[in-house]
Design a protein around this motif. Structure first.
Motif, PDB file in Angstrom:
ATOM      1  N   ALA A  64     -24.810   1.561  -4.728  1.00  0.00           N
ATOM      2  CA  ALA A  64     -24.260   0.376  -5.396  1.00  0.00           C
ATOM      3  C   ALA A  64     -22.742   0.406  -5.352  1.00  0.00           C
ATOM      4  O   ALA A  64     -22.089  -0.619  -5.117  1.00  0.00           O
ATOM      5  N   VAL A  65     -22.171   1.585  -5.551  1.00  0.00           N
ATOM      6  CA  VAL A  65     -20.711   1.717  -5.512  1.00  0.00           C
ATOM      7  C   VAL A  65     -20.197   1.387  -4.122  1.00  0.00           C
ATOM      8  O   VAL A  65     -19.243   0.619  -3.953  1.00  0.00           O
ATOM      9  N   PRO A 120      -8.559   0.216  -1.869  1.00  0.00           N
ATOM     10  CA  PRO A 120      -9.550   0.834  -0.996  1.00  0.00           C
ATOM     11  C   PRO A 120      -9.854   2.270  -1.405  1.00  0.00           C
ATOM     12  O   PRO A 120      -8.954   3.023  -1.779  1.00  0.00           O
ATOM     13  N   LEU A 121     -11.114   2.626  -1.301  1.00  0.00           N
ATOM     14  CA  LEU A 121     -11.529   3.977  -1.690  1.00  0.00           C
ATOM     15  C   LEU A 121     -10.886   5.033  -0.798  1.00  0.00           C
ATOM     16  O   LEU A 121     -10.557   6.121  -1.247  1.00  0.00           O
ATOM     17  N   GLU A 122     -10.709   4.683   0.473  1.00  0.00           N
ATOM     18  CA  GLU A 122     -10.076   5.609   1.409  1.00  0.00           C
ATOM     19  C   GLU A 122      -8.728   6.067   0.861  1.00  0.00           C
ATOM     20  O   GLU A 122      -8.419   7.255   0.788  1.00  0.00           O
ATOM     21  N   ASN A 154     -15.030  10.047   1.815  1.00  0.00           N
ATOM     22  CA  ASN A 154     -14.787   9.069   0.759  1.00  0.00           C
ATOM     23  C   ASN A 154     -15.925   8.908  -0.239  1.00  0.00           C
ATOM     24  O   ASN A 154     -15.745   8.294  -1.281  1.00  0.00           O
ATOM     25  N   HIS A 155     -17.100   9.421   0.109  1.00  0.00           N
ATOM     26  CA  HIS A 155     -18.209   9.390  -0.859  1.00  0.00           C
ATOM     27  C   HIS A 155     -18.855  10.760  -0.845  1.00  0.00           C
ATOM     28  O   HIS A 155     -20.065  10.888  -0.676  1.00  0.00           O
ATOM     29  N   PHE A 188     -16.163   9.763   7.824  1.00  0.00           N
ATOM     30  CA  PHE A 188     -15.581   8.832   6.849  1.00  0.00           C
ATOM     31  C   PHE A 188     -16.300   8.913   5.505  1.00  0.00           C
ATOM     32  O   PHE A 188     -15.673   9.000   4.447  1.00  0.00           O
ATOM     33  N   ARG A 226      -8.281 -10.822   5.903  1.00  0.00           N
ATOM     34  CA  ARG A 226      -7.624  -9.685   6.524  1.00  0.00           C
ATOM     35  C   ARG A 226      -6.672  -8.985   5.553  1.00  0.00           C
ATOM     36  O   ARG A 226      -6.572  -7.771   5.531  1.00  0.00           O
ATOM     37  N   TRP A 250     -10.356   7.525  -7.522  1.00  0.00           N
ATOM     38  CA  TRP A 250     -11.629   7.087  -6.946  1.00  0.00           C
ATOM     39  C   TRP A 250     -12.527   6.501  -8.037  1.00  0.00           C
ATOM     40  O   TRP A 250     -13.065   5.393  -7.884  1.00  0.00           O
ATOM     41  N   GLN A 266     -14.082  -2.250  -9.324  1.00  0.00           N
ATOM     42  CA  GLN A 266     -14.605  -3.155  -8.300  1.00  0.00           C
ATOM     43  C   GLN A 266     -16.092  -3.442  -8.425  1.00  0.00           C
ATOM     44  O   GLN A 266     -16.622  -4.259  -7.676  1.00  0.00           O
ATOM     45  N   THR A 267     -16.785  -2.757  -9.325  1.00  0.00           N
ATOM     46  CA  THR A 267     -18.227  -2.944  -9.381  1.00  0.00           C
ATOM     47  C   THR A 267     -18.641  -3.703 -10.636  1.00  0.00           C
ATOM     48  O   THR A 267     -17.878  -3.819 -11.586  1.00  0.00           O
ATOM     49  N   GLN A 313     -20.276  -2.334  -3.145  1.00  0.00           N
ATOM     50  CA  GLN A 313     -19.435  -3.277  -3.873  1.00  0.00           C
ATOM     51  C   GLN A 313     -17.942  -3.018  -3.740  1.00  0.00           C
ATOM     52  O   GLN A 313     -17.136  -3.799  -4.237  1.00  0.00           O
ATOM     53  N   THR A 314     -17.564  -1.935  -3.119  1.00  0.00           N
ATOM     54  CA  THR A 314     -16.127  -1.623  -3.083  1.00  0.00           C
ATOM     55  C   THR A 314     -15.555  -1.796  -1.690  1.00  0.00           C
ATOM     56  O   THR A 314     -16.280  -1.873  -0.703  1.00  0.00           O
ATOM     57  N   GLN A 315     -14.236  -1.864  -1.654  1.00  0.00           N
ATOM     58  CA  GLN A 315     -13.555  -1.910  -0.364  1.00  0.00           C
ATOM     59  C   GLN A 315     -13.337  -0.489   0.110  1.00  0.00           C
ATOM     60  O   GLN A 315     -12.855   0.359  -0.645  1.00  0.00           O
ATOM     61  N   GLN A 316     -13.687  -0.217   1.352  1.00  0.00           N
ATOM     62  CA  GLN A 316     -13.620   1.159   1.831  1.00  0.00           C
ATOM     63  C   GLN A 316     -12.274   1.494   2.442  1.00  0.00           C
ATOM     64  O   GLN A 316     -11.658   2.486   2.109  1.00  0.00           O
ATOM     65  N   SER A 317     -11.852   0.627   3.360  1.00  0.00           N
ATOM     66  CA  SER A 317     -10.740   1.030   4.222  1.00  0.00           C
ATOM     67  C   SER A 317      -9.468   0.283   3.846  1.00  0.00           C
ATOM     68  O   SER A 317      -9.509  -0.769   3.209  1.00  0.00           O
ATOM     69  N   LYS A 318      -8.337   0.853   4.256  1.00  0.00           N
ATOM     70  CA  LYS A 318      -7.061   0.175   4.011  1.00  0.00           C
ATOM     71  C   LYS A 318      -7.007  -1.141   4.759  1.00  0.00           C
ATOM     72  O   LYS A 318      -6.395  -2.104   4.304  1.00  0.00           O
ATOM     73  N   ASN A 319      -7.612  -1.145   5.945  1.00  0.00           N
ATOM     74  CA  ASN A 319      -7.696  -2.385   6.693  1.00  0.00           C
ATOM     75  C   ASN A 319      -8.989  -3.086   6.291  1.00  0.00           C
ATOM     76  O   ASN A 319     -10.078  -2.652   6.653  1.00  0.00           O
ATOM     77  N   PRO A 320      -8.870  -4.176   5.526  1.00  0.00           N
ATOM     78  CA  PRO A 320     -10.087  -4.730   4.925  1.00  0.00           C
ATOM     79  C   PRO A 320     -11.055  -5.378   5.905  1.00  0.00           C
ATOM     80  O   PRO A 320     -12.108  -5.823   5.487  1.00  0.00           O
ATOM     81  N   ILE A 321     -10.724  -5.441   7.192  1.00  0.00           N
ATOM     82  CA  ILE A 321     -11.737  -5.966   8.110  1.00  0.00           C
ATOM     83  C   ILE A 321     -12.425  -4.839   8.882  1.00  0.00           C
ATOM     84  O   ILE A 321     -13.201  -5.102   9.793  1.00  0.00           O
ATOM     85  N   LEU A 366       0.836  -1.205   0.000  1.00  0.00           N
ATOM     86  CA  LEU A 366       0.000   0.000   0.000  1.00  0.00           C
ATOM     87  C   LEU A 366       0.873   1.258   0.000  1.00  0.00           C
ATOM     88  O   LEU A 366       0.582   2.216  -0.708  1.00  0.00           O
ATOM     89  N   VAL A 415      -9.082   8.256  -2.317  1.00  0.00           N
ATOM     90  CA  VAL A 415      -9.464   9.643  -2.026  1.00  0.00           C
ATOM     91  C   VAL A 415      -8.280  10.406  -1.461  1.00  0.00           C
ATOM     92  O   VAL A 415      -7.980  11.532  -1.872  1.00  0.00           O
TER      93      VAL A 415
END
Lengths: 779, 779
Positions: free
Chosen positions: B332-333, A682-684, B226-227, B222, A673, A329, A336-337, B336-344, A187, A687
């Protein structure tokens, strides 16, 4: 069964071989004439130029500075001087992550070895079972230190089970930490990268055919509608395979022209000539320069026509496109969609780097892909289990009698007993050797047929196949001592509980074999890797016989990438051996540790000085490495279970059954994980990076950069294509306002003319080639 | 081994039973007193109101219109009158898709049965092998028509292999078509739905704890970042379990108050009283109305405090939130997408419908989820294979002697030979019966522990577990005739090729058993389903004993949803039986076809008139149905392979090995072709719908609707919570400008007072309850 003495002898032989290789390497590498073989990376980064043109003619070829001979082993500490962040800058994250696998091996097996020596060896040695049996069996000394020496039903087996738990937990802990580190390195690496085309681009496949509309219009319309605020532009994919072939032909002609022009420059009085016939051997004599210029002119006309045709003929436009967005973004969202109501149309995925794209596979439709996958997986299965059938067939043909029939005039020689026995020992193995030598190529072709669209994915897929082959044919094949077909047969006809027993029971007996294997393949093999004997010979052969221009020299030098498809599976075999023998015969562990440490040095040297990665996947192979080490753990647990059940330690079974379940859970946890960090973006992060860029380096016209980035290199210019074929990063993907990264070369060369300090400054990467290109432009 | 005669007798018995049930149903359903048992759906849609208050008192309870008795079987054609689109409007897509499974069964097995009868029965009957053996074995007539009758090594087996191919291709073709239809039905259904909260909302779990910030602020921050252009608002999730318990208590008190007030209205002179002690049996006498009013007042104060506490106490706020967006595209976006750097962290998924949410599981952290999944899968495995152990233990206790020890005064009765033999036959089975009766509940609890967040997912997960149980214990258990533990043991100790042989060889012998099973479980069982004996008795019991207010009557009537977790796996067992016996003993197929046809009628009637779906998942269970039918095909292929290998038709093996490979490929293709339609929401669709909405029904203030939609129903108002608990769609999720859909009830009731034509107009759904609510407001 070898005794400790036998192993000692074998070790001495291998150590001597390895040292001989190392000595040869140390001597050869400081000769200026070999500089391009042992330090090609620095030529490509531009930190070194040709050392020719020195005053002393001999000094151009042989190192006359005898002081440097005294410090001929100093490359080892030198390789450690470059720190990891610098290696990432210099050779990319792939190489750095590859080196980490060796360190991971040391981390996992180092402490394990210490504990195993302290706990298990005394336990095993005090067993004394083999002492009573030794009259009936040929027992090696090593077996006295292994689990074989413990009597059946002994409570001592709980020590082994305890060790297995300890080892599993330790390995999982190290794996977790390493996955964490590599994921964050990835990352970070992606975050620190300046704007590059692949961050804004998505590969769209299976664009549907809309009657009356071109592919380009369809794509534009679709993305304008569904990603209205983010869509920027797109690049359709052209089928330029035919054109690329013509261009390659032109390159050869150009090369010959250059050669003849150089000839003329050196001897201005005799214009070079050639004959028109086959290979220029007979026929009318012509002026070579004029001939080639004429030929090139003709070809150029054809090329121009073909070029026009590609851009206009709708049949040459594939149903795929590289779609670029105005922000990371937007690209992350699109990748991913799901786009279309029909989920097998408009398939989107991250675009690979432009240099990583495997252009030929971009147009395979979805259904064809499914069929290809099925066919190839069947083929791999057949190859792994039945490869021995054609080889046996070839072997039956290629025996001495067959040879005598084919070449009767050689019969007198073949009848000599020495030659005869040599051939009899050699011929049957030849077919197998040839097959094993061809195997990576075969597997790579299979992966290409499978339809992957990036070289990085192709290599990972090939590595997976190669690992499967090695696991079945090298590891299981050596233990069970039978061909893969026999194994398959017995696996199908044995109960699932019987298989681990059959294999498990013969594990301790094969320890000496694997120790020898590690010394030959690992120790001596690694020394061979650093010596680069084949590239060395090939370079000098080419340099003497074929190199006519600077471009040819570059081609002859071409260091290629690290051979991931072979290197990673071979490496993982050591993890498997370590895991299996850690508890059974811990005496094997030091041999593996030495391998890991030595290989780490060797590959560190090679990564810094030799290899030039064709692509940068940002350690995308790590999940595979992780999965296969987990698989090794599972295999070792099952085999120990089988082994112990033959030792009548039945009450230990429940204890050992828990372990695979825990390991699988750990694997699943790691997967969710960490794996998204390797598959998604990741979107975070997107952005963050978007806002950063907006502030720090605003770009006015991103569109023009992005639109061109994913044009097939051959369509851009012939020179670009050449760079692409040589695997040189032409930085097309890079969107400007970049900061030149400063690299400090770790040079180990003794020739004073290009010491590290003098070459501190990094010239633009394409320097060497640009000279060539300029020359072309003049002609 | 049953002869054809035995089967005939069994068939007659079951057909008579089924007809008796049907007759009873036909008579009972036209009695006004049973109207709420057999037509509850129409009460809930508001198309019917209570038929009480007729002039003739008897006519309120018994149908006196004797004409209607003459047409008592007219419900069957009536159920067919409602077309599929109307069923979807009336009962939802889940119910309509559920009915399609039966039609799919008819489509797959109908033509198969015809071909099998024309081809295989003659082939089998002409085999004549059993004719020679009949002295040694007890052979049933049915076996003469099955594959058992064909001599080993006979070339006739190619007819069976050919049939298997034909059957597989036909089944796959039908499956493909059906998947296609259901997928497009789903997309259409979702597209035709007017604006609903779940289309704009995403469930976010594992919101990280940021020190100093509330969960709400963290979420807002958040998503604003990011959105930015799509985020609208969010609703945090409160832990309201304690509050819900208190509210339920208040409901009971309110109910008693209502009852007493009604009492007072009827007899204005005697105010109802109650005693203060336990159950109101002794102690001081009080005025009931005052007492309950006082109690409710006290509780209301507590509730207000608790309500405040929930909204303010940060500990009551869970680390989850429902985040709403201003467009379907945005949602929808995000889903379906991963938000955070930490995927959990920040796990996003589509929000279930508000009424579908299982609130209790919303706050489970990721690591706990992984552990729960592991524990539950182990538990399911143990349950399936080892459930017999505790049952045997209970059985060993619950025998006659044990009973005599516990209740010695019953000894004289227990000693009677009739009672004794009855109990001896009955008691050992009792524990098993009780277990099987409890099983769906146990599995549902397991699914809840597993941590799914929607009722629909819980039910699907339970269905999967139930199917696994049935497959092992009913299907394999009946064929191999042993407990699951014995099977597990033999599977572990047999080779993988031996297992299909062991099972395959006993398949033809069990055909008669399965025919009987189909008649008892399928035919008579279905007739029992339509009779609704248990709900009938329960309703009348409750109506007589417990119903005090209109609200109680509604509760007593509560028709519940179709029991998917039990119905779908049972149904799939028929597919499995059909697939396995289609080639082996085709005489079984007509029995299955009758089941499918009959069950289709029955469930169509029930869906129209009885069941009230708690949630609408838009046929989200279809992929599971599809997968399990594919699994049935695979099982049948493997078993045929095993069976034929015992028949020494070894040269047929390669032909049959190809089939599973093709089937798996087909499965994979279907998965990627159709499954995304059930798991994801294509952006194309989202954009289309967004633009449509903008034009046709612009909404000014979507935010206010969306923010409230996902508040825990108990926090909104006590009445809403009551509706939620009853599974009535309170339409909270609906964002206005809706068009009231007109439903035409298919009434089958003979009582003239509420014929379909008179009730054409649909009253608001909550009519019945609102009366109750108004009453409360007055008190």
């Amino acid at each position: 069964m070898a005794t400790l003495g036998d192993i000692g002898v074998s070790a001495v032989i291998n150590i001597v071989t390895a040292f001989a290789f190392l000595l040869a390497f140390a001597l050869l590498r400081i000769q200026p004439i070999n500089d391009r073989v042992y330090f090609p990376k620095w030529y490509l980064t531009g930190a070194r130029a040709s050392p020719r043109h020195s005053a002393n003619l001999v000094a151009n070829f042989v190192n006359l500075n005898f002081n440097t001979y005294l410090t001929f082993l100093n490359w080892m500490p030198q390789t450690l001087r470059m720190k990891e962040p610098q290696i990432i800058d210099h050779a990319g994250l792939d190489s750095a992550a590859f080196l980490r696998i060796y360190i991971l091996g040391l981390k996992i097996f180092g402490p394990t070895a210490i504990v195993a020596f302290l706990v298990l060896i005394p336990v095993n040695a005090s067993g004394g079972m083999l002492f009573f049996l030794s009259r009936d069996l040929v027992i090696s000394d090593i077996d006295k230190l292994s689990i074989s020496n413990v009597q059946p039903k002994s409570p001592k087996f709980f020590a082994h089970i305890f060790m297995m738990y300890l080892f599993t937990f330790w390995a999982c802990y190290m794996l977790y930490k390493e996955y964490d580190v590599v994921a964050s390195m990835r990352l970070n690496f992606l975050a620190l990268k300046s704007r590059r085309a692949e961050q804004f681009t998505v590969l769209v496949r299976n664009v549907p055919h809309v009657p009356g509309n071109s592919v380009s219009d369809t794509v534009k319309c679709f993305f304008k509608k569904n990603h209205s605020t983010h869509y920027l532009c797109h690049q359709t994919v052209y089928n330029a395979n035919k054109y690329a072939r013509a261009v390659r032909k032109r390159q050869k002609l150009q090369n010959k022209l250059d050669y003849n022009q150089l000839k003329l420059e050196r001897h201005p009085n005799t214009r070079p000539t050639r004959k028109t016939g086959l290979l220029g051997l007979w026929g009318e004599k012509l002026d070579s320069i004029e001939y080639y210029q004429q030929k090139i002119k003709e070809l150029d006309e054809k090329l121009t026509m073909e070029h026009q045709k590609i851009l206009k003929d709708p049949k040459r436009i594939m149903s795929a496109a590289f779609v670029s967005f105005n922000s990371r973004w937007g690209a992350a969202v699109c990748a991913q969609t799901q786009q279309s109501k029909n989920p097998i149309l408009w398939l989107t995925d991250w675009a690979p780097e432009p240099r990583d794209v495997y252009w030929k596979n971009l147009a395979i439709p979805f259904i064809s892909l499914s069929i290809r996958k099925l066919v190839i997986s069947l083929a791999v299965f057949a190859l792994v289990f039945f490869y021995i059938i054609p080889i046996t067939f070839v072997q039956s043909l290629a025996n001495l009698e067959g040879l005598e029939r084919v070449v009767p005039f050689l019969r007198p020689i073949l009848e000599w007993s020495f030659i005869k026995s040599f051939l009899q020992g050699f011929l049957p193995g030849l077919a197998l050797k040839v097959f094993l030598w061809l195997l990576p190529g075969i597997l790579m072709t299979m992966s290409k047929i499978e339809g992957h669209v990036a070289f990085s994915v192709l290599e990972r897929s090939t590595a997976a196949k190669y690992y499967f082959f090695m696991l079945v044919n090298v590891f299981l094949g050596s233990i069970v001592a039978g061909t893969a077909i026999q194994q398959l047969h017995s696996f199908l006809h044995q109960s699932p509980t019987q298989i681990p027993r059959t294999i498990g029971v013969s594990i301790p007996m094969k320890a000496t074999f694997f120790i020898t294997y590690i010394m030959v393949d690992g120790w001596a093999g690694m020394a061979g890797e650093i010596l680069r004997l084949k590239p060395l010979i090939m370079f000098h052969l080419k340099n003497t016989l074929m190199v006519k221009t600077e471009r040819d020299r570059l081609k002859a030098m071409n260091p290629k990438s690290i051979d991931f498809p072979e290197a990673i599976p071979s490496l993982q075999l050591y993890f498997l051996m370590g895991a299996v023998y850690a508890v059974v015969t811990p005496i094997l562990l030091p041999f593996i540790l030495i391998f890991f440490a030595f290989a780490y040095f060797v590959y560190r040297h090679q990564v810094i000085n030799v290899y030039n990665q064709r692509y940068e996947s940002a350690a995308a192979f790590w999940p595979h490495v992780h999965h296969r080490i987990i698989a090794s753990l599972l295999i070792s647990q099952l085999l120990l279970l089988g082994l112990l059940s033959t030792k009548k330690a039945a009450n230990s079974t429940p204890l050992l059954v828990v372990l695979p379940i825990l390991t699988v859970t750990f694997h699943k946890f790691c997967k969710s994980r960490f794996e998204p960090a390797f598959r998604k973006y990741p979107l975070e992060e997107a952005v963050e990076k978007d806002t950063q860029d907006e502030v720090s380096e605003p770009v006015n016209d991103m569109k023009s950069y992005l639109c061109e980035a994913y044009l097939h290199p051959v369509l851009r210019s012939i020179e670009e294509f050449e760079l692409f074929e040589l695997g040189v990063d032409n930085n097309r993907a890079h969107i400007p306002s970049q900061v030149a990264t400063e690299l400090e070369p770790v040079s180990g060369s003794g020739s004073g003319s290009h010491s590290p300090k003098e070459e501190n400054k990094v010239a633009p990467k394409r320097q060497d080639l640009e000279v060539v290109v300029e020359q072309h432009d003049k002609t």
